[in-house]
Design a protein around this motif. Structure first.
Motif, PDB file in Angstrom:
ATOM      1  N   ALA A   1       9.099  -4.829  14.624  1.00  0.00           N
ATOM      2  CA  ALA A   1       9.118  -6.223  14.181  1.00  0.00           C
ATOM      3  C   ALA A   1       7.839  -6.566  13.419  1.00  0.00           C
ATOM      4  O   ALA A   1       7.878  -7.230  12.369  1.00  0.00           O
ATOM      5  CB  ALA A   1       9.284  -7.152  15.377  1.00  0.00           C
ATOM      6  N   GLY A   2       6.699  -6.113  13.940  1.00  0.00           N
ATOM      7  CA  GLY A   2       5.430  -6.357  13.249  1.00  0.00           C
ATOM      8  C   GLY A   2       5.390  -5.690  11.891  1.00  0.00           C
ATOM      9  O   GLY A   2       4.877  -6.258  10.919  1.00  0.00           O
ATOM     10  N   ALA A   3       5.937  -4.484  11.805  1.00  0.00           N
ATOM     11  CA  ALA A   3       5.937  -3.755  10.530  1.00  0.00           C
ATOM     12  C   ALA A   3       6.780  -4.478   9.484  1.00  0.00           C
ATOM     13  O   ALA A   3       6.360  -4.645   8.331  1.00  0.00           O
ATOM     14  CB  ALA A   3       6.454  -2.341  10.746  1.00  0.00           C
ATOM     15  N   ILE A   4       7.978  -4.910   9.863  1.00  0.00           N
ATOM     16  CA  ILE A   4       8.865  -5.582   8.915  1.00  0.00           C
ATOM     17  C   ILE A   4       8.255  -6.903   8.443  1.00  0.00           C
ATOM     18  O   ILE A   4       8.222  -7.204   7.241  1.00  0.00           O
ATOM     19  CB  ILE A   4      10.239  -5.830   9.554  1.00  0.00           C
ATOM     20  CG1 ILE A   4      10.958  -4.497   9.807  1.00  0.00           C
ATOM     21  CG2 ILE A   4      11.087  -6.728   8.664  1.00  0.00           C
ATOM     22  CD1 ILE A   4      12.239  -4.637  10.596  1.00  0.00           C
ATOM     23  N   ALA A   5       7.763  -7.708   9.393  1.00  0.00           N
ATOM     24  CA  ALA A   5       7.191  -9.014   9.032  1.00  0.00           C
ATOM     25  C   ALA A   5       5.961  -8.859   8.145  1.00  0.00           C
ATOM     26  O   ALA A   5       5.819  -9.552   7.123  1.00  0.00           O
ATOM     27  CB  ALA A   5       6.837  -9.789  10.300  1.00  0.00           C
ATOM     28  N   ALA A   6       5.067  -7.954   8.522  1.00  0.00           N
ATOM     29  CA  ALA A   6       3.832  -7.773   7.757  1.00  0.00           C
ATOM     30  C   ALA A   6       4.116  -7.194   6.385  1.00  0.00           C
ATOM     31  O   ALA A   6       3.497  -7.596   5.387  1.00  0.00           O
ATOM     32  CB  ALA A   6       2.877  -6.860   8.529  1.00  0.00           C
ATOM     33  N   ALA A   7       5.044  -6.246   6.302  1.00  0.00           N
ATOM     34  CA  ALA A   7       5.380  -5.655   5.010  1.00  0.00           C
ATOM     35  C   ALA A   7       6.014  -6.695   4.090  1.00  0.00           C
ATOM     36  O   ALA A   7       5.754  -6.707   2.874  1.00  0.00           O
ATOM     37  CB  ALA A   7       6.335  -4.479   5.202  1.00  0.00           C
ATOM     38  N   PHE A   8       6.831  -7.587   4.641  1.00  0.00           N
ATOM     39  CA  PHE A   8       7.440  -8.643   3.833  1.00  0.00           C
ATOM     40  C   PHE A   8       6.374  -9.556   3.237  1.00  0.00           C
ATOM     41  O   PHE A   8       6.387  -9.852   2.032  1.00  0.00           O
ATOM     42  CB  PHE A   8       8.409  -9.463   4.683  1.00  0.00           C
ATOM     43  CG  PHE A   8       9.029 -10.620   3.944  1.00  0.00           C
ATOM     44  CD1 PHE A   8      10.157 -10.428   3.166  1.00  0.00           C
ATOM     45  CD2 PHE A   8       8.474 -11.889   4.032  1.00  0.00           C
ATOM     46  CE1 PHE A   8      10.723 -11.492   2.465  1.00  0.00           C
ATOM     47  CE2 PHE A   8       9.030 -12.959   3.337  1.00  0.00           C
ATOM     48  CZ  PHE A   8      10.169 -12.761   2.553  1.00  0.00           C
ATOM     49  N   VAL A   9       5.438  -9.996   4.072  1.00  0.00           N
ATOM     50  CA  VAL A   9       4.367 -10.883   3.595  1.00  0.00           C
ATOM     51  C   VAL A   9       3.494 -10.172   2.564  1.00  0.00           C
ATOM     52  O   VAL A   9       3.124 -10.747   1.541  1.00  0.00           O
ATOM     53  CB  VAL A   9       3.512 -11.373   4.780  1.00  0.00           C
ATOM     54  CG1 VAL A   9       2.281 -12.123   4.281  1.00  0.00           C
ATOM     55  CG2 VAL A   9       4.340 -12.262   5.692  1.00  0.00           C
ATOM     56  N   SER A  10       3.185  -8.898   2.813  1.00  0.00           N
ATOM     57  CA  SER A  10       2.373  -8.129   1.876  1.00  0.00           C
ATOM     58  C   SER A  10       3.095  -7.942   0.549  1.00  0.00           C
ATOM     59  O   SER A  10       2.500  -8.066  -0.523  1.00  0.00           O
ATOM     60  CB  SER A  10       2.026  -6.771   2.488  1.00  0.00           C
ATOM     61  OG  SER A  10       1.258  -5.991   1.596  1.00  0.00           O
ATOM     62  N   GLY A  11       4.392  -7.641   0.599  1.00  0.00           N
ATOM     63  CA  GLY A  11       5.157  -7.479  -0.632  1.00  0.00           C
ATOM     64  C   GLY A  11       5.258  -8.769  -1.423  1.00  0.00           C
ATOM     65  O   GLY A  11       5.300  -8.758  -2.656  1.00  0.00           O
ATOM     66  N   LEU A  12       5.284  -9.887  -0.707  1.00  0.00           N
ATOM     67  CA  LEU A  12       5.371 -11.189  -1.358  1.00  0.00           C
ATOM     68  C   LEU A  12       4.039 -11.627  -1.961  1.00  0.00           C
ATOM     69  O   LEU A  12       3.964 -12.027  -3.123  1.00  0.00           O
ATOM     70  CB  LEU A  12       5.849 -12.231  -0.341  1.00  0.00           C
ATOM     71  CG  LEU A  12       5.813 -13.702  -0.764  1.00  0.00           C
ATOM     72  CD1 LEU A  12       6.785 -13.953  -1.909  1.00  0.00           C
ATOM     73  CD2 LEU A  12       6.146 -14.610   0.415  1.00  0.00           C
ATOM     74  N   SER A  13       2.968 -11.532  -1.176  1.00  0.00           N
ATOM     75  CA  SER A  13       1.681 -12.112  -1.586  1.00  0.00           C
ATOM     76  C   SER A  13       0.699 -11.108  -2.168  1.00  0.00           C
ATOM     77  O   SER A  13      -0.206 -11.480  -2.913  1.00  0.00           O
ATOM     78  CB  SER A  13       1.013 -12.796  -0.389  1.00  0.00           C
ATOM     79  OG  SER A  13       0.620 -11.838   0.580  1.00  0.00           O
ATOM     80  N   GLY A  14       0.825  -9.822  -1.794  1.00  0.00           N
ATOM     81  CA  GLY A  14      -0.123  -8.817  -2.260  1.00  0.00           C
ATOM     82  C   GLY A  14      -1.239  -8.529  -1.277  1.00  0.00           C
ATOM     83  O   GLY A  14      -2.073  -7.668  -1.523  1.00  0.00           O
ATOM     84  N   PHE A  15      -1.273  -9.231  -0.148  1.00  0.00           N
ATOM     85  CA  PHE A  15      -2.294  -8.964   0.876  1.00  0.00           C
ATOM     86  C   PHE A  15      -1.792  -9.512   2.211  1.00  0.00           C
ATOM     87  O   PHE A  15      -0.628  -9.874   2.332  1.00  0.00           O
ATOM     88  CB  PHE A  15      -3.644  -9.586   0.489  1.00  0.00           C
ATOM     89  CG  PHE A  15      -3.733 -11.084   0.663  1.00  0.00           C
ATOM     90  CD1 PHE A  15      -4.561 -11.636   1.621  1.00  0.00           C
ATOM     91  CD2 PHE A  15      -3.006 -11.944  -0.151  1.00  0.00           C
ATOM     92  CE1 PHE A  15      -4.670 -13.014   1.784  1.00  0.00           C
ATOM     93  CE2 PHE A  15      -3.094 -13.320  -0.002  1.00  0.00           C
ATOM     94  CZ  PHE A  15      -3.929 -13.851   0.964  1.00  0.00           C
TER      95      PHE A  15
END
Length: 251
Positions: A11-25
């Motif tokens: 769950a942490g991986a999916i959520a964090a990867a989504f935010v990173s893919g969206l914002s760049g950090f």
């Protein structure tokens, strides 16, 4: 690994990867909000760096046309010098108080920018020396407390750059810093067979989450992107302030 541990990890991986893919950090901020409660701190550094690197590599094709090599190069040059300095400073600085100071600074900056944002106008580049200095400071923070992406985000927001320029800078710069950091962790012996097994478990979630984040970015307006970046900076500041402020008071 228990079923609960596995669920939290994915769950942490999916959520964090989504935010990173969206914002760049901000991969570290989101992933640690899940993982820090279930996994030892000694294991988290490699997981966070690997996750952020894979997430940004997955989303990188969406920013390639927006990358400005002449803009990115000074920041990377500064980071090359700053990263090892930050690592060396770990033994000489009270990291808890330092993180608390950074957290308060992030909250103040984000609040100020959210209030005055409507009156700001885009600013051009500020010169080679300033950009190298920002890269150097980012490298120091990255080596010291793992916050290499914070200063470029603050810098870009304050200059009201386009969302395309901001995201391209964040991704290219952070990818470079993560490659250096991961190489250092490997040399230092923090990447073990068990770590590689977790990398393999995380990989599909990281790629999928970052891909979804990159697609979501297409539907975000410049104003919404600015607010997302500022809210992520504020959230980072709150987490750092609460965590390290509590430790300071209890210690």
């Amino acid at each position: 690994m228990t079923a609960i541990d596995l669920s939290v990890l994915l769950a942490g991986a999916i959520a964090a990867a989504f935010v990173s893919g969206l914002s760049g950090f901000a991969f570290a901020l989101v992933s640690l909000s899940f993982w820090i409660w279930r996994f030892p701190l000694a294991e988290l550094a490699a997981m966070v760096v690997f996750g952020s690197l894979v997430s940004q590599a997955t989303a990188m094709p969406s920013v390639l046309r927006d990358v400005e090599p002449k803009l990115v190069a000074p920041y990377i040059a500064g980071a090359i010098v700053g990263l090892p300095i930050g690592t060396l400073l770990i033994a000489h600085i009270d990291l808890g108080l330092f993180r608390l100071f950074v957290g308060l600074l992030l909250i103040a900056f984000a609040a100020f920018q959210l209030v005055i944002g409507p009156w700001l106008r885009p600013r051009p580049r500020d010169g080679l020396v300033a950009e190298v200095a920002i890269g150097w400071l980012s490298g120091v923070l990255g080596g010291l407390v793992g916050l290499s992406g914070v200063v470029p985000a603050m810098w870009a927001v304050a200059r009201v750059w386009t969302k395309e320029r901001q995201r391209a800078l964040f991704m290219v710069f952070n990818t470079f810093c993560h490659i250096v950091s991961l190489a250092g962790l490997v040399v230092a012996g923090y990447v073990t067979t068990a770590t590689l097994e977790r990398f393999a478990i995380l990989l599909p979630c990281l790629v999928g989450g970052a891909w979804l984040g990159a697609r979501a970015y297409r539907h975000v307006s410049p104003l919404q992107f600015r607010r997302i970046v500022l809210l992520l900076l504020a959230a980072s500041g709150i987490v750092l302030t609460v965590q390290n402020g509590w430790q300071a008071l209890s210690g």
